[in-house]
Every structure is written in C-alpha cells, then in structure tokens.
Design a protein around this motif. Structure first.
Motif, PDB file in Angstrom:
ATOM      1  N   PRO A 153       0.812  -1.220   0.000  1.00 53.30           N
ATOM      2  CA  PRO A 153       0.000   0.000   0.000  1.00 53.30           C
ATOM      3  C   PRO A 153       0.847   1.272   0.000  1.00 53.30           C
ATOM      4  O   PRO A 153       1.868   1.362   0.685  1.00 53.30           O
ATOM      5  N   ALA A 154       0.396   2.240  -0.777  1.00 55.50           N
ATOM      6  CA  ALA A 154       0.876   3.614  -0.657  1.00 55.50           C
ATOM      7  C   ALA A 154      -0.030   4.279   0.381  1.00 55.50           C
ATOM      8  O   ALA A 154      -1.146   4.700   0.063  1.00 55.50           O
ATOM      9  N   VAL A 155       0.432   4.333   1.616  1.00 53.00           N
ATOM     10  CA  VAL A 155      -0.445   4.653   2.736  1.00 53.00           C
ATOM     11  C   VAL A 155      -0.836   6.130   2.761  1.00 53.00           C
ATOM     12  O   VAL A 155      -0.134   6.993   2.230  1.00 53.00           O
ATOM     13  N   THR A 156      -1.971   6.413   3.388  1.00 53.99           N
ATOM     14  CA  THR A 156      -2.370   7.788   3.652  1.00 53.99           C
ATOM     15  C   THR A 156      -1.679   8.269   4.930  1.00 53.99           C
ATOM     16  O   THR A 156      -1.304   7.470   5.790  1.00 53.99           O
ATOM     17  N   THR A 157      -1.516   9.570   5.013  1.00 55.95           N
ATOM     18  CA  THR A 157      -0.984  10.206   6.222  1.00 55.95           C
ATOM     19  C   THR A 157      -2.156  10.775   6.999  1.00 55.95           C
ATOM     20  O   THR A 157      -2.988  11.489   6.433  1.00 55.95           O
ATOM     21  N   LYS A 158      -2.216  10.467   8.285  1.00 53.66           N
ATOM     22  CA  LYS A 158      -3.340  10.902   9.113  1.00 53.66           C
ATOM     23  C   LYS A 158      -2.965  12.143   9.933  1.00 53.66           C
ATOM     24  O   LYS A 158      -1.872  12.224  10.496  1.00 53.66           O
ATOM     25  N   PHE A 159      -3.920  13.082   9.985  1.00 55.69           N
ATOM     26  CA  PHE A 159      -3.693  14.345  10.678  1.00 55.69           C
ATOM     27  C   PHE A 159      -4.653  14.524  11.846  1.00 55.69           C
ATOM     28  O   PHE A 159      -5.778  14.015  11.830  1.00 55.69           O
ATOM     29  N   ASP A 209      -2.211  -6.824   8.923  1.00 61.62           N
ATOM     30  CA  ASP A 209      -2.986  -7.972   9.411  1.00 61.62           C
ATOM     31  C   ASP A 209      -3.759  -8.646   8.279  1.00 61.62           C
ATOM     32  O   ASP A 209      -4.048  -9.845   8.337  1.00 61.62           O
ATOM     33  N   ALA A 210      -4.114  -7.877   7.244  1.00 61.36           N
ATOM     34  CA  ALA A 210      -4.851  -8.425   6.106  1.00 61.36           C
ATOM     35  C   ALA A 210      -3.946  -9.152   5.116  1.00 61.36           C
ATOM     36  O   ALA A 210      -4.438  -9.720   4.149  1.00 61.36           O
ATOM     37  N   GLY A 211      -2.654  -9.108   5.337  1.00 61.97           N
ATOM     38  CA  GLY A 211      -1.743  -9.849   4.477  1.00 61.97           C
ATOM     39  C   GLY A 211      -0.938  -9.018   3.501  1.00 61.97           C
ATOM     40  O   GLY A 211      -0.325  -9.587   2.578  1.00 61.97           O
ATOM     41  N   CYS A 212      -0.910  -7.708   3.671  1.00 61.92           N
ATOM     42  CA  CYS A 212      -0.099  -6.875   2.777  1.00 61.92           C
ATOM     43  C   CYS A 212       1.382  -7.191   2.971  1.00 61.92           C
ATOM     44  O   CYS A 212       1.805  -7.705   4.006  1.00 61.92           O
ATOM     45  N   LYS A 226       7.559   1.411   9.423  1.00 63.00           N
ATOM     46  CA  LYS A 226       8.526   0.382   9.767  1.00 63.00           C
ATOM     47  C   LYS A 226       8.083  -0.395  11.004  1.00 63.00           C
ATOM     48  O   LYS A 226       8.256  -1.616  11.083  1.00 63.00           O
ATOM     49  N   GLN A 227       7.503   0.295  11.966  1.00 63.49           N
ATOM     50  CA  GLN A 227       6.969  -0.392  13.136  1.00 63.49           C
ATOM     51  C   GLN A 227       5.895  -1.399  12.735  1.00 63.49           C
ATOM     52  O   GLN A 227       5.814  -2.498  13.295  1.00 63.49           O
ATOM     53  N   ALA A 228       5.071  -1.031  11.762  1.00 62.31           N
ATOM     54  CA  ALA A 228       3.964  -1.890  11.351  1.00 62.31           C
ATOM     55  C   ALA A 228       4.427  -3.065  10.509  1.00 62.31           C
ATOM     56  O   ALA A 228       3.867  -4.164  10.604  1.00 62.31           O
ATOM     57  N   THR A 229       5.447  -2.870   9.659  1.00 61.58           N
ATOM     58  CA  THR A 229       5.832  -3.915   8.709  1.00 61.58           C
ATOM     59  C   THR A 229       6.714  -4.986   9.324  1.00 61.58           C
ATOM     60  O   THR A 229       6.762  -6.109   8.818  1.00 61.58           O
ATOM     61  N   GLY A 230       7.433  -4.674  10.366  1.00 61.81           N
ATOM     62  CA  GLY A 230       8.319  -5.665  10.967  1.00 61.81           C
ATOM     63  C   GLY A 230       9.416  -6.078  10.008  1.00 61.81           C
ATOM     64  O   GLY A 230      10.223  -5.251   9.584  1.00 61.81           O
ATOM     65  N   PRO A 240      -8.271  -3.681   2.386  1.00 67.12           N
ATOM     66  CA  PRO A 240      -7.047  -4.476   2.230  1.00 67.12           C
ATOM     67  C   PRO A 240      -7.288  -5.940   1.906  1.00 67.12           C
ATOM     68  O   PRO A 240      -6.548  -6.531   1.114  1.00 67.12           O
ATOM     69  N   ARG A 241      -8.314  -6.557   2.495  1.00 68.67           N
ATOM     70  CA  ARG A 241      -8.514  -7.993   2.287  1.00 68.67           C
ATOM     71  C   ARG A 241      -8.921  -8.283   0.839  1.00 68.67           C
ATOM     72  O   ARG A 241      -8.479  -9.282   0.250  1.00 68.67           O
TER      73      ARG A 241
END
Length: 297
Positions: free
Chosen positions: A7-13, A33-36, A64-68, A210-211
């Motif tokens: 994913p090209a993630v969104t930035t949250k504000f 968690d959905a398998g990305c 990076k924290q999310a992807t491990g 994502p799924r």
C-alpha cells in the motif's frame, strides 16, 4: 526483491494539523494484518509533498513499526536533486528498507536530466530503489530504454509502472526480461497488469479494502483468474477513485466509511463536500452492500 500488495499509505492528521500517530498505527496494522507485503510512506496518496522532511521520517518510522520484517519504503519526490539526496540519506539513516523515487515533480526534466537525477538520489541513499514512472501525474516518462540505461546500477531493483498504458508492462519485460520487479501503480489496472506479469501492486484503495486487494493478488498468483476477475469487477468502481485529481480526498473518504478513520487533509486540499462527497459516498456504500465473499484459501 519486492512483490505483493504494497500500500501507498495515507498520512493521518489531527484536528490541529499535526501528525496523528495513533491513527496511523491503527490503520497500518489493519493492512498488515490483512496480508499486505510492505508499506510505502509519503507518496502522492500520502501527501508527501505537503509534509516536512522531519514529518516524512516520522511516517516512515510508523510504517517500519507496522511492517516488521517486511519492507517499509520512503517516497522521494523533490523538485531539486540536492533536497532529494538529503532526504534519501536521512531515510537510510532512519532505517528505510528502500526508496521509491519520483523524478522532479515540478521541473519536467529531459531524458539525460532524469537519468542523472535518479542516479544521484540512488547513490546518496545507497538503498534499493523503486523507480516511479508516472507520465500522467508528473509529466516525466521513465521509458523502457531509460530503464535499460539505469540497469547497470544494482540499486535500481523495481519499477512502479504508472504510465496508464497496460502495454508498457509487456514492453518492459520484452526489453529487460526479469531485470526489474515490475509493480503496477494504477489501481484500476491492477488485474490487467498482474495477469500480464507484474509481480506486485502499489495500491491505493487497499487502505480501506485491504482484504479484497490481497485476495485479488493471491488468486492471480495461484492462477485462479476467474475468481480474481469476479472480485476485480466488484472492486472496479472503487478502484476508479484512485485515478483522479481528488484521489487523496476520495480514498480518505472511503477510509471514513469502511474503517472508521478520518478524512482530514493538508491545505490547499480540502475534504470533499456537497454533490462530490455524496457521489463518492454512494459508490463506497453500494460496494460495501454488495461485497463478495472472499475465498478462504
């Protein structure tokens, strides 16, 4: 090196226009968690050009924290090569697994200028690079012959193919074989590109769905094209939201409806309102009502 749904993630504000770390942590975890298969920070969808360099590195850290042990890439999209090289160096120091490099988004560089720019940034970061070729959005086309010239540098490992011409995927393979990992970067060409040999999908609507996105990729990899096509046809009205001047607002609104996020954006962008908002809401809600049952294996 890089395959799958990234994913090209969104930035949250936050309400006061700061970075919403907690919401990004939540949203990025949903995708993983959905398998990305990784995340890309601060691209077009991530409003990277509206963020300071420090903010971009913060978003990279959250990715990076999310992807491990899966890849987290930072997008480099600067008008000037000097600034791009500086950010590439900082990304490497911050632990990025790679860079997605956009040729100068303001100056429409010529062929030799584009190649020199990409080489300089790759050398500065000294990380694996995904070349972002998007002649529609940025008006600089990184063509197969330019990819061939850059192929002598092993740091260039992948192409995000966003020319909006499905024939380009085959042209890259015919000219360069498997020298590069080719990933599609146009949401509503995802099915077509992957059945033509693209090994991955730098996706947009994946941030809300994502799924379903991962299911299409997995089914294509298994050769189960009819099942993948059925999901793709359901998904298509949503995927079209990515191919628009308002892709950021439209996709963030899909996140509001589907995963309970927010659609705050950085000015000069503004959240959708009026008829435009109603139209996008209708597309998203109709899709949710008719959502297909995904295969279990």
């Amino acid at each position: 090196m890089w395959q799958g749904v990234i994913p090209a993630v969104t930035t949250k504000f936050t309400n006061d226009n700061g970075l919403d770390h907690a919401e990004m942590e939540r949203c990025y975890a949903l995708m993983m968690d959905a398998g990305c298969h990784g995340l890309i920070a601060c691209g077009t969808l991530g409003e990277g050009n509206m963020l300071s360099h420090d903010e971009r590195l913060e978003v990279l850290h959250l990715c990076k924290q999310a992807t491990g042990d899966k890849p987290a890439l930072l997008t480099i999209s600067e008008p000037g090569t000097r600034e791009a090289c500086d950010l590439a160096k900082r990304a490497a120091g911050a632990g990025a697994d790679g860079l997605m490099i956009v040729p100068s988004p303001l100056y429409h560089s010529g062929r030799d200028e584009t190649i020199a720019n990409l080489r300089a940034i790759a050398e500065a970061g000294d990380l694996p690079v995904m070349i972002y070729s998007n002649r529609v959005g940025y008006r600089v086309d990184v063509t197969p012959d330019m990819m061939e010239e850059l192929a002598d540098d092993p740091r260039f490992v992948a192409i995000k193919e966003s020319s909006d011409d499905i024939r380009r995927t085959t042209e890259i393979f015919n000219r360069l074989g498997d020298r590069y990992d080719v990933l599609t970067g146009v949401d509503n060409l995802g099915f077509e590109a992957m059945t033509a040999g693209a090994v991955g999908w730098v996706a947009g609507l994946v941030v809300a769905f994502p799924r379903e996105t991962v299911a299409i990729y997995d089914l294509i990899r298994k050769g189960r094209y009819a099942e993948a096509l059925a999901i793709h046809r359901w998904f298509r009205p949503l995927l079209d939201l990515d191919v628009s001047t308002w892709l950021v607002q439209q996709i963030k609104l899909a996140e509001v409806i589907e995963i309970g996020s927010n659609d705050r954006v950085r000015m000069p962008r503004q959240p959708l309102r009026g008829e435009h908002r109603e139209r996008v809401e209708k597309i998203v809600r109709l899709a949710i009502e008719s959502r297909p049952v995904l295969p279990r294996n």
